[in-house]
Scaffold this motif. Sequence first.
Motif, short mmCIF file in Angstrom:
data_model
loop_
_atom_site.label_atom_id
_atom_site.label_comp_id
_atom_site.label_asym_id
_atom_site.label_seq_id
_atom_site.Cartn_x
_atom_site.Cartn_y
_atom_site.Cartn_z
N GLY A 4 72.40 -38.56 -12.09
CA GLY A 4 72.33 -38.06 -13.07
C GLY A 4 73.40 -38.09 -14.01
O GLY A 4 74.52 -38.78 -13.62
N PRO A 5 73.66 -36.92 -15.00
CA PRO A 5 75.40 -37.03 -15.30
C PRO A 5 76.13 -36.18 -14.52
O PRO A 5 76.95 -36.10 -15.34
CB PRO A 5 74.35 -35.37 -16.47
N GLY A 6 75.75 -35.64 -13.69
CA GLY A 6 77.12 -34.84 -12.97
C GLY A 6 76.87 -33.26 -13.69
O GLY A 6 76.25 -33.04 -14.35
N LEU A 7 77.48 -31.84 -12.97
CA LEU A 7 77.78 -30.77 -13.32
C LEU A 7 78.89 -31.09 -14.73
O LEU A 7 79.05 -31.58 -14.63
CB LEU A 7 78.38 -30.08 -12.21
N GLY A 12 85.55 -33.66 -17.68
CA GLY A 12 87.53 -33.91 -17.86
C GLY A 12 88.08 -33.56 -16.54
O GLY A 12 89.22 -33.03 -16.42
N LYS A 13 87.01 -33.84 -15.71
CA LYS A 13 88.08 -33.40 -14.22
C LYS A 13 89.01 -34.73 -13.99
O LYS A 13 90.19 -34.00 -12.99
CB LYS A 13 86.61 -33.43 -13.23
N LYS A 14 88.18 -36.14 -14.18
CA LYS A 14 89.39 -36.92 -13.55
C LYS A 14 90.54 -36.65 -14.49
O LYS A 14 91.96 -37.63 -13.83
CB LYS A 14 88.66 -38.36 -14.10
N ALA A 15 90.54 -36.80 -15.61
CA ALA A 15 92.00 -36.51 -16.76
C ALA A 15 92.72 -35.08 -15.38
O ALA A 15 94.36 -35.29 -15.36
CB ALA A 15 91.38 -35.89 -17.64
N LYS A 166 83.13 -44.91 -18.78
CA LYS A 166 82.80 -46.49 -19.03
C LYS A 166 83.26 -46.98 -17.36
O LYS A 166 84.03 -46.30 -16.84
CB LYS A 166 83.78 -47.30 -20.24
N PRO A 167 83.03 -48.45 -17.16
CA PRO A 167 83.50 -48.29 -16.11
C PRO A 167 85.11 -48.23 -15.14
O PRO A 167 85.33 -48.22 -13.93
CB PRO A 167 82.72 -50.06 -15.56
N ASP A 168 85.48 -48.05 -16.74
CA ASP A 168 87.52 -48.52 -17.01
C ASP A 168 87.77 -46.96 -17.14
O ASP A 168 88.81 -47.52 -17.52
CB ASP A 168 87.77 -49.94 -17.21
N SER A 169 87.13 -46.27 -18.02
CA SER A 169 87.59 -45.82 -18.62
C SER A 169 86.41 -44.47 -18.21
O SER A 169 85.43 -44.19 -18.14
CB SER A 169 87.68 -45.92 -20.41
N CYS A 170 87.08 -43.79 -19.26
CA CYS A 170 86.32 -41.88 -19.40
C CYS A 170 87.53 -41.01 -20.20
O CYS A 170 88.98 -41.07 -20.69
CB CYS A 170 86.58 -41.34 -18.04
N LEU A 175 85.09 -27.65 -25.44
CA LEU A 175 85.63 -27.07 -26.23
C LEU A 175 85.62 -24.90 -25.35
O LEU A 175 84.53 -24.54 -24.61
CB LEU A 175 85.04 -26.36 -27.57
N GLY A 176 86.64 -24.34 -24.73
CA GLY A 176 86.69 -23.32 -24.43
C GLY A 176 86.87 -22.39 -24.76
O GLY A 176 87.91 -22.36 -25.94
N ASP A 177 87.59 -21.07 -23.93
CA ASP A 177 88.30 -20.13 -24.10
C ASP A 177 87.42 -19.10 -25.15
O ASP A 177 88.16 -18.61 -26.11
CB ASP A 177 89.95 -19.73 -24.55
N LYS A 178 86.45 -19.34 -24.93
CA LYS A 178 84.89 -18.49 -26.38
C LYS A 178 85.52 -18.91 -27.73
O LYS A 178 85.59 -18.48 -28.79
CB LYS A 178 85.12 -16.95 -26.73
N GLY A 179 85.96 -20.38 -27.65
CA GLY A 179 85.70 -21.35 -28.61
C GLY A 179 87.45 -21.60 -29.23
O GLY A 179 87.67 -21.90 -30.22
N ASP A 180 88.31 -20.54 -28.92
CA ASP A 180 89.75 -20.00 -28.89
C ASP A 180 90.72 -22.27 -28.43
O ASP A 180 91.97 -21.78 -29.48
CB ASP A 180 90.28 -19.01 -28.02
N THR A 181 90.27 -22.46 -27.87
CA THR A 181 91.26 -23.66 -27.37
C THR A 181 90.18 -24.44 -27.18
O THR A 181 88.85 -24.90 -26.91
CB THR A 181 91.28 -23.44 -25.53
N ILE A 182 91.25 -26.37 -27.71
CA ILE A 182 90.05 -27.38 -27.40
C ILE A 182 90.79 -28.62 -26.80
O ILE A 182 92.06 -28.17 -27.09
CB ILE A 182 89.36 -27.34 -28.73
N ARG A 183 90.06 -29.34 -25.85
CA ARG A 183 91.38 -29.99 -24.79
C ARG A 183 90.55 -31.40 -25.20
O ARG A 183 89.27 -30.92 -24.84
CB ARG A 183 91.07 -29.85 -23.53
N ALA A 184 91.16 -32.24 -24.75
CA ALA A 184 90.31 -33.73 -24.83
C ALA A 184 91.40 -34.79 -24.53
O ALA A 184 92.71 -34.04 -24.38
CB ALA A 184 90.62 -34.46 -26.88
N SER A 185 91.26 -35.84 -23.24
CA SER A 185 91.42 -36.20 -22.55
C SER A 185 91.19 -37.75 -22.49
O SER A 185 89.32 -37.94 -23.06
CB SER A 185 91.68 -35.45 -21.01
N TYR A 186 91.94 -38.33 -21.76
CA TYR A 186 91.36 -39.59 -21.89
C TYR A 186 91.97 -40.40 -20.56
O TYR A 186 93.03 -40.53 -20.89
CB TYR A 186 91.94 -40.92 -23.07
#
Length: 276
Positions: A4-7, A12-15, A166-170, A175-186
């Motif tokens: 399935g989708p995992g935990l 964001g764990k790969k980045a 995707k097979p070659d990307s993720c 959105l964490g810290d009770k909505g105070d931080t946002i983190r985007a990764s590729y």
Amino acid sequence: MSKGPGLFADIGKKAKDLLTRDYISDQKFTVSTYSEAGVAITSTAVKKGGLSTGDVGVLYKYKNSVIDVKADTGSNISTTLTVTDIIPSTKTIASFKFPDYNSGKLEVQYFHDHAALTTSVSLNQSPAVDLSVTMGTPSIAFGAEAGYDTTSGSFTKYTAGISVAKPDSCASILLGDKGDTIRASYVHHLDSLKKSAVVGEISRRFSTNDNTFTVGGSYAVDRLTTVKAKLNNHGNLGALLQHEIVPKSLLTLSGEFETKALDKTPKFGLALALKP
């Protein structure tokens, strides 16, 4: 276990792993041995600054159970018991640490083809409860987690995230810290074996208007040697070289510099992990 989708912790764990794993600023030496009976013994010595510490761990696998016991030079003994499929598609993890009798924790993970659920409870007089759920598929997943303090009757954390793979990307957004931080990764893999990759991550803390942008990557020089590097907009530069000196045994050299403050002493790390 299902596919399935995992935990939620996987979003964001790969980045994160690509930007943090194996970057060290101390000296670490690890020796592992294994027996045919399923017992693994690992001894670790770490020197950080003028302080030296060490520990010895014993891991034993029997059928669907794994027990991991570790004793360190601080006279602490930690034990983790993991049992798979007590109930179908579940994993149960119990952990405790002596002499801290309030450190006990019980966690249950449930996996489904389209969802994953994790519940953990601290085993003390004022238990804290953590709950996370992820829904979707291995290609796209979204989820949330929350922590609740039964003593104060308040939420200690709540986080939401989404991941597209995707097979070659993720790609992922959290959105964490009770909505105070946002983190985007590729993350984008450059070869079919996924040994070489590039990564970009941007995070923002709304309360302080602080932005951090980090780029990095790993490159497999050959089948035995990998180099990694990362740089953020604050001028922090990290680099490492990892070489497999003999099968399964790794030598890692790591360094970190502040390019905007070259008068500061760089940090260097060395790790040697020997396995039979």
